[in-house]
Design an enzyme around this catalytic site. Structure first.
Site, PDB file in Angstrom:
ATOM      1  CD  GLU A   1       0.808  -9.456   0.546  1.00 51.95           C
ATOM      2  OE1 GLU A   1      -0.146  -8.703   0.276  1.00 51.95           O
ATOM      3  OE2 GLU A   1       0.652 -10.625   0.933  1.00 51.95           O
ATOM      4  N   PRO A   2       4.773  -5.047  -1.353  1.00 53.61           N
ATOM      5  CG  PRO A   2       7.029  -4.509  -1.618  1.00 53.61           C
ATOM      6  CD  PRO A   2       6.106  -5.393  -0.843  1.00 53.61           C
ATOM      7  N   GLY A   3       3.723  -3.538  -4.359  1.00 54.84           N
ATOM      8  CA  GLY A   3       3.492  -3.735  -5.787  1.00 54.84           C
ATOM      9  C   GLY A   3       3.773  -2.435  -6.500  1.00 54.84           C
ATOM     10  NE  ARG A   4      -0.396   2.434  -6.077  1.00 51.50           N
ATOM     11  CZ  ARG A   4      -1.425   2.447  -6.930  1.00 51.50           C
ATOM     12  NH1 ARG A   4      -1.288   3.041  -8.097  1.00 51.50           N
ATOM     13  NH2 ARG A   4      -2.565   1.874  -6.625  1.00 51.50           N
TER      14      ARG A   4
ATOM     15  CB  CYS B   1     -15.291   4.421 -30.559  1.00 52.14           C
ATOM     16  SG  CYS B   1     -16.766   5.226 -31.189  1.00 52.14           S
ATOM     17  CD  GLU B   2     -16.749   4.222 -23.727  1.00 52.38           C
ATOM     18  OE1 GLU B   2     -17.636   4.546 -22.927  1.00 52.38           O
ATOM     19  OE2 GLU B   2     -16.868   3.291 -24.551  1.00 52.38           O
TER      20      GLU B   2
ATOM     21  N   GLY C   1       0.757  -1.235   0.000  1.00 48.37           N
ATOM     22  CA  GLY C   1       0.000   0.000   0.000  1.00 48.37           C
ATOM     23  C   GLY C   1       0.789   1.288   0.000  1.00 48.37           C
TER      24      GLY C   1
ATOM     25  CE1 TYR D   1      -7.350   3.840  -9.814  1.00 49.93           C
ATOM     26  CE2 TYR D   1      -9.177   2.290  -9.910  1.00 49.93           C
ATOM     27  CZ  TYR D   1      -7.818   2.541  -9.893  1.00 49.93           C
ATOM     28  OH  TYR D   1      -6.925   1.496  -9.976  1.00 49.93           O
TER      29      TYR D   1
ATOM     30  NE  ARG E   1      -3.831   3.090 -11.472  1.00 48.20           N
ATOM     31  CZ  ARG E   1      -3.360   4.218 -10.941  1.00 48.20           C
ATOM     32  NH1 ARG E   1      -2.623   5.063 -11.673  1.00 48.20           N
ATOM     33  NH2 ARG E   1      -3.614   4.517  -9.689  1.00 48.20           N
TER      34      ARG E   1
END
Length: 430
Positions: free
Chosen positions: A289-292, A360-361, A247, A333, A329
């Site tokens: 548990e580092p990810g980012r 096309c969005e 986190g 959000y 992303r």
């Protein structure tokens, strides 16, 4: 520059890990995801060293969901850290490069029977169990295999880290884990201790992502150590492992603060050691548990500018050849990113625009109201800090192929994930 692996060369081009991004775009095409291998290794080593503040057996686990492909597991294997996986697909990728299974933790709130069977057949180190049904199925399938499976139970400590609701997971109202404060944690511990082919070895928690302050982690470990003490006292069970999740945040824009990961972990370690000493329990092995924070700022994505639409007195749009298919992303959000005109990195960034994708969005935007050096068609834009949750969340919406991943190290580049072809998109169709 946002991070120290970014510079501007004599041509006025943005460089990444000492390589000219414009030359890389010419060589490999765009969209193009770049990964700085040395930076990933440095961050893995930083976390590995910092975990020694807890104990010699404590270790970081790379959170695979942030960035999953074969080479990342090879690197983690060489750096001698563990990994967590959240699907059979991630586990299969790790198995394919012979990652040591004793260092693999399998997460997820709804593991299927096939997930559990596949993991047991591949001698998974640990399941991070989320609920009663999962524990029952692990026990059943472990019994068929004739093994006793190590299990860690995911608990919800009831901590609100004040991050975005979509990435907050530690509150009681969460699809993940079993709440401590409702008493349900006691019930699942009691149940796990009755299972013959399950060995309860520890507890896990994760309060959310992109957290800048250390205080929520301190509150969390305080709650978790107190619960470890309660389990010893009430269930006569000594817990061997405490996994405090991940986190820690990463800097995406200049306004984001700097984070001293080593200092934060040392502070957490001091609190845990003091609480353990005070409680008289055995010091558990600590995992994080580092990810980012391990991979985000090692990544950068390059795009080619197409159209530039200026709506007088309203807004300017700069359209690129990628978008929500390779970086969803912002659409999900409104995540902040730094965008640079890599072709004119030495010029003043005073052109206000929204960077739009090619889908096309109407919601296909990478960032709104950013300032760039005024772009023209065929300029290369760089979106910084895309190492986490970009490639791993990419899709083929509008039948757009996923971009390749090129790893850079010591002034050289190599493809580690090929660019998808149209044939790749239809290969499973009949």
């Amino acid at each position: 520059m946002l991070h120290d692996n970014l510079k501007i060369n004599e041509k006025g081009h943005l460089t990444f890990a000492e390589l000219d991004t414009i030359e890389l775009a010419k060589e490999y095409g765009t969209p193009l995801m770049l990964i700085d291998e040395n930076r990933i290794r440095e961050r893995m080593r930083l976390y590995k060293k910092a975990m020694k503040n807890f104990s010699d057996s404590s270790m970081p686990l790379f959170a695979s969901k942030a960035l999953c492909f074969k080479e990342i597991y090879r690197i983690a294997k060489e750096e001698e850290i563990g990994i967590d996986v959240v699907s059979s697909g991630e586990l299969y990728t790790a198995v394919s490069v012979e990652f040591p299974m004793e260092k693999v933790f399998f997460h997820g709130n709804n593991k299927t029977d096939e997930d559990i069977k596949f993991a047991i057949e591949n001698n998974i180190g640990y399941f991070v169990a989320d609920n009663f049904e999962e524990l029952s199925k692990i026990n059943e399938l472990a019994s068929r295999k004739g093994v006793v499976q190590k299990v860690i139970i995911r608990l919800t400590p009831g901590i609100d880290p004040h991050t975005h609701a979509s990435i907050s997971t530690g509150k009681v109202d969460s699809k993940f884990g079993v709440a401590i404060e409702t008493g349900q944690a006691d019930e699942i511990v009691k149940f796990a201790l009755t299972l013959e082919n399950v060995k309860l070895v520890g507890f896990h928690c994760h309060i959310g992502s992109q957290i800048f302050e250390v205080e929520p982690f301190l509150m969390t470990v305080n709650t978790m150590v107190e619960y470890v003490f309660k389990v010893k006292k009430e269930f006569n069970t000594e817990i061997e492992i405490l996994d405090i999740g991940g986190g820690f945040a990463c800097r995406y824009v200049e306004s984001d603060g700097f984070i001293d990961y080593e200092k934060n972990l040392k502070e957490i370690a001091t609190l845990i050691k003091n609480k353990v000493l005070e409680s008289g329990i055995k010091m558990p092995t600590i995992f994080i548990e580092p990810g980012r924070s391990m991979v985000a700022d090692s990544g950068l994505t390059l795009y080619t500018v197409g159209s530039i639409k200026e709506i007088k007195n309203v807004k300017n749009y700069v359209s690129i050849d990628g978008g929500m298919t390779d970086n969803p992303r912002y659409a999900l959000y409104q995540s902040s990113y730094t965008v640079v005109n890599a072709t004119r990195a030495d010029k003043k960034a005073d052109y206000v625009c929204s960077v739009a994708g090619r889908c096309c969005e109407s919601g296909d935007l990478i960032q709104e109201n950013v300032k760039l050096a005024r772009p023209v068609r065929d300029d290369i834009l760089a979106v910084l800090c895309t190492g986490a949750y970009n490639y791993s969340m990419a899709s083929n919406y509008n039948r757009i192929p996923r971009p390749p991943i090129v790893m850079v190290k010591d002034g050289k580049s190599r493809i580690v994930v090929k660019r998808e072809s149209f044939d790749d998109i239809i290969k499973n169709e009949v």
